[in-house]
Design an enzyme around this catalytic site. Structure first.
Site, PDB file in Angstrom:
ATOM      1  N   CYS A  16       0.923  -1.309  -0.002  1.00  0.00           N
ATOM      2  CA  CYS A  16      -0.004   0.097   0.012  1.00  0.00           C
ATOM      3  C   CYS A  16       0.981   1.197  -0.039  1.00  0.00           C
ATOM      4  CB  CYS A  16      -0.807   0.010   1.423  1.00  0.00           C
ATOM      5  SG  CYS A  16      -1.972   1.246   1.406  1.00  0.00           S
ATOM      6  N   PRO A  17       0.610   2.268  -0.773  1.00  0.00           N
ATOM      7  CA  PRO A  17      -0.546   2.539  -1.692  1.00  0.00           C
ATOM      8  C   PRO A  17      -0.294   2.254  -3.017  1.00  0.00           C
ATOM      9  CG  PRO A  17       0.625   4.565  -1.355  1.00  0.00           C
ATOM     10  CD  PRO A  17       1.611   3.574  -0.519  1.00  0.00           C
TER      11      PRO A  17
END
Length: 82
Positions: A16-17
């Protein structure tokens, strides 16, 4: 039955992200109405992509989880937001 994608983004293994950022980049290369399939292993992508779709004009007609892999089908918006 899954949608037929116009492009596939394999974001497996990205933390993430990155799946969201890579999906945004891939969508920018598609024509309006085309479908991007995103494949990710980051559990946070479920929430991230859902929030992104809610805040955009794009659509996510389908998504599914198969074990530890997440699949998303995103249709690019027909017209950009003003």
């Amino acid at each position: 039955m899954a949608l037929q994608p116009d492009d596939v983004l394999d974001a497996r293994g990205l933390p993430c992200p990155l799946p969201l950022l890579k999906a945004k980049q891939a969508l920018s290369r598609l024509a309006p109405g085309q479908v991007l399939e995103v494949i990710a292993t980051d559990a946070g992508s479920w929430r991230d992509l859902e929030t992104f779709i809610e805040q955009s004009d794009h659509q996510m007609p389908e998504r599914e989880e198969r074990g530890d892999v997440y699949y998303y089908w995103i249709r690019k918006a027909l017209e950009p937001s003003p």
